[in-house]
Design an enzyme around this catalytic site. Structure first.
Site, PDB file in Angstrom:
ATOM      1  N   ASP A 198      50.969  38.484  38.652  1.00  0.00           N
ATOM      2  CA  ASP A 198      49.805  38.513  37.775  1.00  0.00           C
ATOM      3  C   ASP A 198      48.714  37.709  38.484  1.00  0.00           C
ATOM      4  OD1 ASP A 198      47.992  38.876  35.745  1.00  0.00           O
ATOM      5  OD2 ASP A 198      49.421  38.478  34.140  1.00  0.00           O
TER       6      ASP A 198
HETATM    7  C1  BGC Z   1      46.370  39.989  33.076  1.00  0.00           C
HETATM    8  C2  BGC Z   1      46.905  41.267  33.672  1.00  0.00           C
HETATM    9  C3  BGC Z   1      45.802  41.994  34.396  1.00  0.00           C
HETATM   10  C4  BGC Z   1      45.217  41.069  35.449  1.00  0.00           C
HETATM   11  C5  BGC Z   1      44.105  41.688  36.268  1.00  0.00           C
HETATM   12  C6  BGC Z   1      45.597  39.144  34.076  1.00  0.00           C
HETATM   13  O1  BGC Z   1      44.893  38.137  33.442  1.00  0.00           O
HETATM   14  O2  BGC Z   1      47.428  39.230  32.527  1.00  0.00           O
HETATM   15  O3  BGC Z   1      47.460  42.063  32.669  1.00  0.00           O
HETATM   16  O4  BGC Z   1      46.281  43.177  34.964  1.00  0.00           O
HETATM   17  O5  BGC Z   1      44.688  39.925  34.812  1.00  0.00           O
HETATM   18  O6  BGC Z   1      42.976  41.877  35.489  1.00  0.00           O
END
Ligand code: BGC
Length: 732
Positions: free
Chosen positions: A269
């Protein structure tokens, strides 16, 4: 590769013809691995040509949503895009700021809650196909979706993105979604692996639970996604049993890559990585993140330093690069001949959004049969509520979509109502954030005060109309990534508004638009009819209007329990939410309806609940045999009669109990379901295959799935609390 082509072709055919019936064919793990590893020899020769710097560059973000390729070898960047609700607008390479382009609009698809409320895996597959076509049209390789964490608490900020509180419903929506996406030469990124069930302290909290709970509740949908061939998985922010999920040897190497044989990429993540050597050794493959200098990422310069210091061997890096290249070959980003070109903002995608939205809307109450609204008998409708006009595409970071033509409920009604019916619109309530204690971690405090002026206007509109429809609920600020809610109160004084409008007009219909439970105890008393809708995509308003006016018969079912009180819910009753440094899931396997059943607590509306404009009778519940061996499947058959005057769809829900079990089990568990269309007056005979292995529990002493011999009860129902027939079978 041949296998992939065969699968893709059948899905393409399927996507062109919504009448085609699909069976979600299970592809054995070893065949998927063969698909993934087809090019391994070619990949090894490519890796042999790469310098260490080139390899390490592939292991981390070189922009917000790409990791590097090796241009001289014809390896492109790996291009990723959020997210679950549609392809996110283009951002700067090195900041979260949007580029402000005019050609990056995309279809807004219904959020996860809406999709799962259809209880229709065929729609999940079509959703996957369509969203991936949009990803291809925007030249992406990896879609950062589906988001499949289990809904553990009504407060979860990302509940609207997720599918369900129930692992079976969750996995049966996830698997076809994955197959659909990947049929279009786009990789899914199944997120967030795993036990990422709260936003509060998500970057630090250590999640603790027993092994059986992990296996039975929190992992089945992830496992199903791997069995469906998922090419990439996103490591979560939080910790599990002491280690961050992006450096968790047990979860990544042990379960995901070991037990499940996952051959693709574990992507972190964004900014969820905390180490170089440990994360790489423990199973992470690619580090993505926020706009620091990309060279300072753990898997960039610090990794080069660790290699130089002899802390990690180059062959570990090679293995990661191999995984990345496997995915690139699988989605044809290398060697792009014949790659799907994709399509975006098409009429077909709009129509699919409409179809999903119209199957997701849930009729919770209609005791006065006020719905569907009889347009021939009325001359005016009061349309009340901020949500009548509000659009829900934007917000929630990765779950935001820049879209054109989102149809609001008011617009939907305008589109669908006959010319003779006048609409009196009143806003009724407005977003209002204060500095009181009622803060979510996103820093906004939600006010529950009604606005007297707006309430007065709403009352006036209701008084002069034959029917009042109030569109209430939440929005994309009340529910968001990075913040759990602090209570389940209806915000912005909506309860008072609804009560007063009902006093002004006895024909008051309430529509809640939200992605997670709210306290509707009082509201369901006042409302003549109560309807649930979701952040439901571009066509939300048209679909909702068609339900309200009776052009479509509602067939959505709740994918989670709607409690009377927050404290009735398991995470809250056990005082095990949100935790600080750590959180222990004290309710264990008793998540959602399993808890309400075990504790004999009546929910406001149970898991699986949803009414129709018609009525259904079940009869003739039978199994093909009485006794079964461990490897067999039970053929459960039954008839459904539509006893009303409207055609409609019912979701036959099959729950199983094992009262004589030697271990503690839920009173019933969803083990199969089928959505069946039945014409008015007709009877349909349906059969559901239930593999005996579905009845296994996780034996944490033997560390294996076990089906205990004994007598099991098969229950067929319209919801988890409305079982209409049951039958016993025996397993040897
Ligand atoms: C989220 C993800 C997301 C990523 C990119 C993170 O804060 O938890 O689900 O894909 O950001 O935007």
């Amino acid at each position: 590769m041949k296998k992939v082509l065969i699968i893709s072709l059948s899905i393409l055919l399927f996507s062109c013809n919504s009448e085609v019936k699909t069976e979600n064919k299970e592809i054995p793990i070893r065949e998927i691995n063969a698909v993934m590893t087809d090019n391994d020899r070619k990949i090894d020769s490519l890796i042999a040509l790469m310098s260490l710097e080139e390899k390490v560059a592939m292991l981390h973000g070189n922009s917000m949503f790409t990791s590097a390729g090796v241009e001289r070898l014809g390896i492109p960047e790996l291009k990723m895009a959020d997210g679950p609700l549609g392809i996110r607008e283009e951002l700067h390479r090195d900041s979260w700021g949007p580029l402000g382009l005019t050609d990056d609009f995309a279809t807004f698809f219904p959020a996860g809650g809406g999709l799962s409320a259809t209880w229709n895996p065929e729609l999940a597959k079509m959703y996957g196909v369509a969203i991936a076509q949009e990803a291809r049209a925007r030249n992406k390789d990896v879609l950062l979706a589906p988001a499949i964490n289990i809904i553990r608490t009504p407060l979860g900020g990302r509940n609207f993105e997720y599918f369900s509180e129930d692992p079976y419903l969750c996995k049966t929506i996830t698997a076809p979604y994955v197959t659909g996406v990947q049929s279009q030469d786009v990789a899914v990124c199944v997120k967030h692996f795993a036990v990422n069930n709260q936003e509060t302290n998500r970057g630090t909290v250590d999640v603790l639970m027993d092994e059986r709970t992990l296996r039975e509740i929190y992992l089945p949908a992830f496992k199903a996604s791997i069995e469906a061939g998922a090419y990439t998985v996103m490591g979560a922010y939080n910790k599990f049993r002491g280690d961050y999920l992006c450096e968790n040897d047990y979860m990544l190497n042990g379960i995901l890559k070991g037990e499940w044989g996952f051959k693709g990429i574990v992507i972190s993540d964004w900014a969820a990585v905390h180490s170089s050597v440990k994360s790489l050794k423990n199973g992470l493959d690619v580090e993505m993140g926020s706009p620091l200098p990309f060279e300072s990422f753990y898997l960039a310069k610090p990794l080069m330093d660790s290699i130089a210091a002899g802390k990690i061997e180059e062959k570990v890096i090679d293995e990661k690069v191999k995984r990345i290249l496997r995915v690139m070959f699988a989605v044809k980003s290398i060697d792009p001949e014949g790659r799907v070109k994709g399509s975006i903002n098409t009429v077909e995608h709009k129509d699919l959004v409409y179809k999903i939205a119209s199957e997701s809307v849930i009729l919770l109450k209609n005791s006065e049969n006020i719905l569907p609204v009889q347009t021939s008998k009325i001359r005016s409708i009061a349309v009340i509520g901020d949500n009548a006009m509000r659009k829900h595409a934007a917000g929630g970071f990765g779950a935001g979509v820049k879209t054109k033509n989102e149809i609001s409920p008011l617009q939907g009604l305008k589109n669908k109502l006959p010319a003779g019916v006048t609409i009196h619109y009143a806003q009724g309530y407005k977003e209002n954030y204060t500095d009181a204690d009622n803060k979510n971690s996103f820093g906004r405090s939600i006010s529950n005060e009604a606005d007297p002026g707006l309430v007065a206007e709403a009352i006036a509109a209701a008084r002069k109309s034959d029917v009042a429809i109030i569109f209430a609920g939440s929005n994309r600020t009340v529910e968001s990534e990075a913040a759990d809610r602090v209570n389940i109160d209806l915000p912005f004084g909506q309860e008072e508004l609804i009560r007063k409008v009902k006093e002004a007009n006895p024909n008051t219909i309430v529509v809640i638009i939200a992605g997670a439970p709210f306290d509707l105890k009082e509201v369901q008393k006042y409302a003549s009819a109560l309807v649930w809708s979701w952040f439901n995509g571009n066509e939300a308003g048209n679909a909702l209007a068609d339900i309200l006016l009776g052009n479509v018969n509602p067939s959505g079912k709740l994918p989670w329990t709607l409690p009377k009180n927050l404290m009735d819910s398991p995470a809250h009753a056990t005082l095990s939410f949100p935790g600080a440094e750590s959180v222990t899931y004290k309710e264990g396997i008793f998540v959602g309806y399993r808890w309400f059943d075990a504790k004999n607590i009546e929910p406001l509306y149970p898991f699986g609940y949803g009414l129709s404009y018609t009525s259904f009778d079940f009869s003739d519940l039978k199994t093909d045999k009485q006794n079964y061996g461990q490897e067999e499947s039970i053929q459960v058959s039954f008839s459904i009669k539509n006893t009303g005057i409207t055609d409609g769809k019912e979701v036959a829900q099959l729950y199983v109990s094992h009262p004589g079990s030697s271990v503690e089990k839920a009173a019933k568990e969803l083990k199969a379901y089928k959505k069946v269309f039945v014409k008015s007056g007709a009877t349909v005979n349906a059969t559901i295959g239930l593999p005996i292995k579905e009845l296994a529990y996780y034996n944490d002493i033997k560390k294996e799935w076990t089906v205990e011999p004994g007598v099991y009860t098969i229950k067929i129902g319209k919801s988890s609390r409305e079982i209409v027939s049951e039958i016993s079978i025996e397993i040897k």
